[in-house]
Design an enzyme around this catalytic site. Structure first.
Site, PDB file in Angstrom:
ATOM      1  N   TYR A 144       6.342  -7.515   6.916  1.00 33.85           N
ATOM      2  CA  TYR A 144       6.273  -6.378   6.263  1.00 33.85           C
ATOM      3  C   TYR A 144       5.749  -5.146   7.097  1.00 33.85           C
ATOM      4  O   TYR A 144       6.581  -4.237   7.325  1.00 33.85           O
ATOM      5  CB  TYR A 144       5.480  -6.221   4.789  1.00 33.85           C
ATOM      6  CG  TYR A 144       5.242  -5.004   4.323  1.00 33.85           C
ATOM      7  CD1 TYR A 144       6.190  -4.548   3.265  1.00 33.85           C
ATOM      8  CD2 TYR A 144       3.996  -4.442   4.434  1.00 33.85           C
ATOM      9  CE1 TYR A 144       5.871  -3.276   2.680  1.00 33.85           C
ATOM     10  CE2 TYR A 144       3.859  -3.222   3.771  1.00 33.85           C
ATOM     11  CZ  TYR A 144       4.619  -2.692   3.034  1.00 33.85           C
ATOM     12  OH  TYR A 144       4.535  -1.409   2.366  1.00 33.85           O
ATOM     13  N   LYS A 148       7.393  -1.648   8.583  1.00 38.89           N
ATOM     14  CA  LYS A 148       6.830  -0.433   8.614  1.00 38.89           C
ATOM     15  C   LYS A 148       6.854   0.362   9.771  1.00 38.89           C
ATOM     16  O   LYS A 148       6.905   1.587   9.840  1.00 38.89           O
ATOM     17  CB  LYS A 148       5.579  -0.539   7.720  1.00 38.89           C
ATOM     18  CG  LYS A 148       5.686  -1.025   6.265  1.00 38.89           C
ATOM     19  CD  LYS A 148       6.427  -0.104   5.343  1.00 38.89           C
ATOM     20  CE  LYS A 148       5.655   1.204   4.894  1.00 38.89           C
ATOM     21  NZ  LYS A 148       6.337   1.980   3.930  1.00 38.89           N
TER      22      LYS A 148
END
Length: 345
Positions: A144, A148
């Protein structure tokens, strides 16, 4: 401090406006007199003052109608970090963001404010009062966060003052507050199952938890101070409660407020970390035979047992940021909002 310029047209679009942060953002923008479009894959809530556009983030055709006549876009769409869907992380955080940038430029949007994450500079080791000048993590704590980082680089790289398109990235950390579907509900479920008895480390590690209203305040300030000659143009900013708190103190205050016992036994950080690594390897070996989603992972041990708090000095200097809700008040409001999850006395 930079000059504050309120948009001549107070028309904005919140991408991901049906989510936890997005809903709070929409409510505050309406309070401040903005005309608000919401673009999301679902409507999520009812509000006759909001124009809803339902569609796919990766489809420019879906996005463009939501961006017509809009001066500012707030991009806060993101899958839940606790998901393990790598394909979804990449599609939403990276591919979708590239499509958003293309659509913004095509629609004549002038400003894009991205919801990034302070974790883009975190590698599972102590960060104390970390500034935005720290490099991106070479070994991000999870996939994740990896996406980002890709997302933030795309958005800041698209900053183009010469062509009247400017961007800024807001990096909150540990967002919490009323209606959060993640932090408090997961904490309560863990306590109910009897897995909240142990704290990792000595309990002294300071961490930033950020109340959702402060995160929203930081985003709106960024939009109002962002213009082609401002220092915000093409930069990232940490937005926190500016009041780091020991990780396990925060957890304990919420649990006790909801009538659950606080963790009372301590596991040395190194022991917990290597145990989590061992379990991860075991899960990987067994994965062809049985599907297991471990909750005790090296990433979660690192988040619970290390220092990770960040400086807001750049946000204070460039846009006059200061939290609008204190940590004490934030915890109180959060606990009150989850009264339905309280353990019966």
């Amino acid at each position: 401090m930079a000059t504050r310029i309120r948009p001549a047209s107070k028309k904005c679009t919140v991408i991901g406006g049906s989510g936890f942060l997005g809903q709070h953002m929409v409510e505050r923008l309406l309070d401040k007199g903005y005309s608000v479009n919401v673009f999301d894959m679902r409507q999520g809530f009812e509000n006759e003052r909001v124009h809803f556009f339902i569609g796919d983030l990766c489809s420019k055709k879906d996005l463009l109608p939501a961006l017509q006549g809009v001066n500012v876009v707030f991009h806060c769409a993101s899958p839940a970090p606790s998901s393990d869907n790598k394909e979804l992380f990449y599609r939403v955080n990276y591919t979708g963001t590239r499509t958003v940038l293309q659509a913004c430029k095509e629609a004549g949007v002038q400003k894009l404010v991205l919801t990034s994450s302070a974790s883009v500079i975190f590698e599972g080791k102590d960060i104390k009062n970390g500034s935005e000048d720290l490099p991106y993590a070479k070994k991000p704590i999870d996939y994740y966060t990896e996406t980002k980082i890709l997302q933030e680089k795309e958005v800041l790289g698209a900053n183009d003052p010469a062509n009247n398109f400017v961007t800024v990235a807001i990096r909150p950390h540990g967002i919490f507050g009323p209606r959060d579907p993640q932090l408090v509900p997961i904490m309560v479920e863990t306590a109910k199952s009897g897995k909240m008895k142990f704290m990792i480390g000595n309990g002294k590690n300071l961490v930033d938890f950020t109340f959702v209203e402060n995160v929203v305040h930081g985003h709106i300030l960024a939009a109002e101070y962002l213009h082609k000659d401002s220092p915000l143009s093409g930069k990232a900013y940490h937005i926190t409660n500016d009041d780091p708190i020991p990780f396990w103190t925060f957890i304990s205050r919420v649990l006790i407020g909801l009538n659950y016992e606080a963790p009372k036994y301590k596991i040395p950080f190194v022991l917990a970390y290597y145990l989590a690594v061992f379990l991860s390897i075991l899960v990987m070996i067994l994965s062809p035979l049985v599907k297991i989603k471990p909750t005790f992972t090296p990433m979660r041990v690192a988040l619970a047992g290390t220092y990770h708090y960040y400086s807001c000095e750049r946000a204070k200097k460039d846009m006059g940021y200061k939290p609008v809700v204190s940590m004490d008040k934030a915890v109180e409001k959060t606990v009150q909002s989850y009264a339905h999850l309280k353990k019966a006395s």
